[in-house]
Design a protein around this motif. Structure first.
Motif, short mmCIF file in Angstrom:
data_model
loop_
_atom_site.label_atom_id
_atom_site.label_comp_id
_atom_site.label_asym_id
_atom_site.label_seq_id
_atom_site.Cartn_x
_atom_site.Cartn_y
_atom_site.Cartn_z
N LEU A 128 -10.51 1.87 0.39
CA LEU A 128 -9.49 2.63 -0.20
C LEU A 128 -8.29 2.37 -0.36
O LEU A 128 -7.98 1.11 0.22
CB LEU A 128 -9.40 3.93 0.93
CG LEU A 128 -10.91 4.68 1.35
CD1 LEU A 128 -10.50 5.60 2.46
CD2 LEU A 128 -11.35 5.34 0.14
N PRO A 129 -7.45 2.82 -1.40
CA PRO A 129 -6.05 2.49 -1.56
C PRO A 129 -5.22 2.22 -0.11
O PRO A 129 -5.50 2.98 0.89
CB PRO A 129 -5.56 3.56 -2.35
CG PRO A 129 -6.65 4.27 -2.84
CD PRO A 129 -7.70 4.24 -1.92
N THR A 130 -4.39 1.56 -0.01
CA THR A 130 -3.35 1.32 1.17
C THR A 130 -2.76 2.83 1.36
O THR A 130 -2.68 3.38 0.37
CB THR A 130 -2.50 0.42 1.01
OG1 THR A 130 -1.60 0.51 -0.25
CG2 THR A 130 -3.08 -0.89 0.63
N VAL A 131 -2.29 3.06 2.36
CA VAL A 131 -1.42 4.10 2.72
C VAL A 131 -0.17 4.39 1.54
O VAL A 131 0.06 5.37 1.08
CB VAL A 131 -0.76 4.29 4.06
CG1 VAL A 131 -0.08 5.28 4.38
CG2 VAL A 131 -2.23 4.42 5.11
N ARG A 132 0.38 3.21 1.62
CA ARG A 132 1.67 3.22 0.79
C ARG A 132 0.95 3.43 -0.73
O ARG A 132 1.83 4.29 -1.70
CB ARG A 132 2.23 1.97 0.75
CG ARG A 132 3.18 2.04 1.96
CD ARG A 132 4.26 0.80 1.80
NE ARG A 132 4.99 0.68 3.08
CZ ARG A 132 5.06 -0.63 3.75
NH1 ARG A 132 4.77 -1.76 3.07
NH2 ARG A 132 5.90 -0.59 4.89
N ALA A 133 0.13 2.73 -1.18
CA ALA A 133 -0.26 2.85 -2.54
C ALA A 133 -0.81 4.18 -2.99
O ALA A 133 -0.50 4.94 -4.01
CB ALA A 133 -1.53 1.97 -2.99
N LEU A 134 -1.52 4.80 -1.99
CA LEU A 134 -2.06 6.44 -2.48
C LEU A 134 -0.82 7.39 -2.22
O LEU A 134 -0.54 8.35 -2.98
CB LEU A 134 -3.13 6.69 -1.40
CG LEU A 134 -3.79 8.08 -1.57
CD1 LEU A 134 -4.23 8.38 -2.88
CD2 LEU A 134 -4.65 8.26 -0.53
#
Length: 121
Positions: free
Chosen positions: A36-42
Motif C-alpha cells: 500500500l502507499p506510505t501514510v505520507r504518500a496517501l
C-alpha cells in the motif's frame, strides 16, 4: 490505488479510507501481498492529514486486513482467516442497514436481492 474521499459524508475520513481498501481487497483490485502507499504518500495524494491515514492503517491492521513493518511499509495480508464469521462491529452495521430497509418498507426478498447483486460485484 485510487482513494476518493467524500468530504460531505457523515462517515469519518479514516473510515472511508478503511472501507475503500477493504473493498479493493474483496474485489481483487488489491492483491495479497501488494504494498500500500506510505501514510505520507496517501495523505498527500488525497490531500489530508497523515494522522488520518495512519488511523485507517492502524484499524486495518487491527482487523487483520494488512500487515506492516518499519522497513517495507504496509501490505495486504497474503492469507485471511477462514472463520467465515462477521465481526461484531460488522454485524451491528448490518443490523442497522436491515433496520433502515425495514423502515423504508423494503421486503426481505428485495433486500436479499440487493445483497446478492452487490455480493456478486
Amino acid at each position: 490505488m485510487v482513494i476518493s474521499i467524500n468530504e460531505t459524508s457523515e462517515v469519518p475520513i479514516y473510515q472511508q479510507i478503511r472501507n475503500q481498501i477493504v473493498l479493493g481487497i474483496s474485489d481483487g483490485r488489491l492483491k495479497p501481498g501488494e504494498q500500500l502507499p506510505t501514510v505520507r504518500a496517501l495523505a498527500g495524494e488525497i490531500g489530508i492529514n497523515s494522522m488520518t491515514v495512519n488511523k485507517a492503517y492502524v484499524l486495518l491492521k487491527q482487523e487483520g486486513y494488512i500487515y506492516t513493518d518499519r522497513r517495507n511499509g504496509a501490505h495486504v495480508r497474503k492469507e485471511f482467516s477462514e472463520a467465515k464469521e462477521l465481526s461484531e462491529k460488522s454485524k451491528e452495521l448490518l443490523q442497522q442497514i436491515i433496520s433502515e430497509a425495514k423502515i423504508c418498507g423494503m421486503t426481505q426478498e428485495e433486500f436479499l436481492k440487493i445483497c446478492e447483486n452487490m455480493y456478486k460485484g
